[in-house]
Scaffold this active site. Structure first.
Site, PDB file in Angstrom:
ATOM      1  N   GLU A 119      89.996 146.359  63.754  1.00 57.61           N
ATOM      2  CA  GLU A 119      90.184 144.956  63.374  1.00 57.61           C
ATOM      3  C   GLU A 119      89.193 144.009  64.057  1.00 57.61           C
ATOM      4  OE1 GLU A 119      94.332 144.099  64.022  1.00 57.61           O
ATOM      5  OE2 GLU A 119      94.989 145.593  62.586  1.00 57.61           O
ATOM      6  N   ASN A 155      87.830 150.594  61.730  1.00 63.87           N
ATOM      7  CA  ASN A 155      89.081 150.496  60.979  1.00 63.87           C
ATOM      8  C   ASN A 155      89.496 149.026  60.820  1.00 63.87           C
ATOM      9  OD1 ASN A 155      91.391 151.945  59.868  1.00 63.87           O
ATOM     10  ND2 ASN A 155      92.569 151.222  61.633  1.00 63.87           N
ATOM     11  N   HIS A 169      97.944 148.249  54.507  1.00 63.19           N
ATOM     12  CA  HIS A 169      99.335 147.772  54.618  1.00 63.19           C
ATOM     13  C   HIS A 169      99.565 146.852  53.418  1.00 63.19           C
ATOM     14  CE1 HIS A 169      99.898 149.484  58.553  1.00 63.19           C
ATOM     15  NE2 HIS A 169      98.750 148.938  58.948  1.00 63.19           N
ATOM     16  N   GLU A 196      96.365 153.702  57.219  1.00 62.44           N
ATOM     17  CA  GLU A 196      97.684 153.206  57.666  1.00 62.44           C
ATOM     18  C   GLU A 196      98.542 152.769  56.474  1.00 62.44           C
ATOM     19  OE1 GLU A 196      97.350 150.254  60.762  1.00 62.44           O
ATOM     20  OE2 GLU A 196      95.663 151.257  61.717  1.00 62.44           O
ATOM     21  N   ASP A 206     101.183 151.780  53.937  1.00 63.12           N
ATOM     22  CA  ASP A 206     102.612 151.567  53.680  1.00 63.12           C
ATOM     23  C   ASP A 206     102.733 150.461  52.640  1.00 63.12           C
ATOM     24  OD1 ASP A 206     102.179 149.295  55.296  1.00 63.12           O
ATOM     25  OD2 ASP A 206     103.357 150.070  56.977  1.00 63.12           O
TER      26      ASP A 206
HETATM   27  C1  XIL Z   1     101.564 148.620  65.135  1.00 65.00           C
HETATM   28  C2  XIL Z   1     102.677 149.583  65.486  1.00 65.00           C
HETATM   29  O1  XIL Z   1     103.109 150.216  64.312  1.00 65.00           O
HETATM   30  C3  XIL Z   1     103.809 148.855  66.140  1.00 65.00           C
HETATM   31  O2  XIL Z   1     104.782 149.779  66.610  1.00 65.00           O
HETATM   32  C4  XIL Z   1     103.293 148.024  67.316  1.00 65.00           C
HETATM   33  O3  XIL Z   1     104.348 147.233  67.809  1.00 65.00           O
HETATM   34  C5  XIL Z   1     102.167 147.125  66.888  1.00 65.00           C
HETATM   35  O4  XIL Z   1     101.162 147.896  66.272  1.00 65.00           O
HETATM   36  N1  XIL Z   1      97.331 147.799  62.456  1.00 65.00           N
HETATM   37  C6  XIL Z   1      97.076 148.755  63.407  1.00 65.00           C
HETATM   38  C7  XIL Z   1      98.186 149.426  64.094  1.00 65.00           C
HETATM   39  O5  XIL Z   1      95.915 149.136  63.575  1.00 65.00           O
HETATM   40  O6  XIL Z   1      97.850 149.803  65.408  1.00 65.00           O
HETATM   41  C8  XIL Z   1      99.422 148.582  64.109  1.00 65.00           C
HETATM   42  O7  XIL Z   1     100.479 149.347  64.640  1.00 65.00           O
HETATM   43  C9  XIL Z   1      99.738 148.087  62.713  1.00 65.00           C
HETATM   44  C10 XIL Z   1      98.625 147.247  62.181  1.00 65.00           C
END
Ligand code: XIL
Length: 406
Positions: free
Chosen positions: A213, A254, A290, A318, A320
């Site tokens: 990020e 990422n 996400h 990631e 979802d």
């Molecule tokens: C999130 C985890 O899922 C949570 O448990 C934690 O509290 C915060 O981080 N992008 C990312 C991940 O790269 O590391 C994040 O994970 C979700 C968003």
């Protein structure tokens, strides 16, 4: 998770075998209904009360196979006949593409159902939190490897590739790293951290999210401690240090909001081009994905392709799909289509290395605590029953497998 999610996450109407897998309604015996209709009303009432009491006792003493004391109930003496579980996604993937999940450390340590589903369904794993800087190095120079070692050992025991997440992220820098240090001090601390972590797991990691990020929504570099103190070169430096510590690991950049064609994705494309032109060992680009139900990324396949054209691998890292509550059957079906859509986008690109889900069960998804009003984002529900999204992934993969078995 709210009660609404619990009630709505496809648990209400699903009938399960004793093993917990849902069965189709056609397999549910109807003889009880027929018997009831032949009995006089008073006997029906008495019988119903007896049945209710028995069900309540059974539920209290052991039908619930959740975490906690229930797990320690003595194993039955006779082995139950094996009931087929849902198809294993890992067995259906094309040989050159992995299917992964983020791993919740607490669930890994405490829940046998979690471990069993994780190992049978996925051939790659990402630590959800265990490899983040604040967890690994809570005090300067003092490392706690316990959670990350446990995670890496589990992966090895189950033939899973390990995706390391993440070496550098604005959101997870320990409080002891301070902006009052000089740029030289800060650079030395960053180099030390990356070198120590990557060296410890050298040879055990398939890929690292080196930086996470680093972009702002408009595609420029994100304003962070690292950018302010070290200037833009900190990104290329991080890649070089990681590469020196483990030359065989695949190194990824990422981000989120880049899986479709957005301004941020345009910025990421420019950045990756520049980094590679400058000789930084950037091997791949991770697209977090996400996704919110109803907001599909714009031209995900085309977007991945333009990155692949730069000569890098791509990965969905990631995935979802969060549902605005309450959950309905229609929303679960729409969610399934989005999961399938992202899988197809990856499979449409020759250098897509993996599709990783950000958790696989609604029981431990991060969505509940980070997105109020949303839930049920994963492909298994809170009882580890596969949702339509799991079916859609399995079906897409099976169809492809039968079309080209090799
Ligand atoms: C999130 C985890 O899922 C949570 O448990 C934690 O509290 C915060 O981080 N992008 C990312 C991940 O790269 O590391 C994040 O994970 C979700 C968003």
């Amino acid at each position: 998770m709210t009660e609404e999610v619990r009630a709505g996450a496809a648990t209400g109407t699903v009938v399960r075998t004793d093993d917990g897998w849902p069965v189709s309604p056609s397999r549910v015996p109807t003889s009880v209904d027929r018997t009831m209709s032949r009995l006089p009303r008073a006997r029906v009432v008495v019988l119903s009360v007896v049945v209710l009491v028995l069900v309540a006792c059974a539920a209290y003493f052991g039908w619930d196979r959740g975490v906690g004391p229930v797990e320690s109930v003595a194993a039955p003496t006779a082995k139950p006949s094996p009931t087929p579980g849902p198809p294993a996604l890992r067995d259906l993937m094309p040989p050159n593409v992995r299917i992964g999940s983020a791993v919740n450390g607490q669930m890994l340590a405490s829940d046998a159902r979690y471990r069993e589903t994780l190992s049978s369904q996925f051939n790659a794993v990402t630590s959800e939190n265990a490899m983040k800087w604040t967890i690994l190095e809570p005090k300067r120079g003092v490392y706690d490897w316990s959670a990350s070692d446990q995670f890496v050992d589990f992966a090895k025991a189950n033939g899973q590739a390990v995706y390391g997440h993440t070496l550098l992220w604005h959101s997870n820098t320990p409080v002891w790293v301070t902006e009052s240090w000089s740029p030289e001090q800060l650079r030395a601390v960053l180099k030390q951290h990356i070198t120590t972590v990557v060296s410890r797991y050298r040879g055990k990691i398939w890929a690292w999210d080196v930086v996470n990020e680093v972009l702002a929504e408009d595609g420029s570099l994100r304003d962070s401690l690292w950018l302010r103190k070290l200037g833009p070169r900190y990104i290329a430096d991080a890649f070089r240090w990681a590469h020196e510590a483990d030359p065989d690991a695949r190194l990824f950049i990422n981000d989120y909001g880049t899986e479709g064609r957005t301004r941020k994705a345009d910025g990421l494309l420019r950045l990756v081009k520049e980094l590679r032109a400058g000789g930084a060992p950037v091997h791949g680009v991770g697209f977090q994905s996400h996704i919110r139900l109803g907001a599909p990324p714009k031209d995900a396949a085309g977007n991945l392709r333009r990155f692949a054209a730069l000569g890098v691998s791509v990965a969905i890292t990631e995935l979802d799909v969060r549902i605005p509550l309450p959950v309905t059957t229609q929303k679960l079906l729409d969610q399934a289509l989005l999961y399938q859509h992202m899988l197809k986008a990856c499979l449409a690109v020759a250098t897509c290395e993996s599709v990783t889900l950000w958790g696989f069960t609604d029981v431990s998804s991060w969505i509940g605590s980070h997105y109020p009003g949303y839930g049920a984002a994963c492909v298994f529900d809170e009882e580890f029953a596969p949702k339509p999204a799991h079916g859609a992934l399995a079906q897409e993969l099976s169809a492809r497998k039968s079309a080209s078995p090799n």
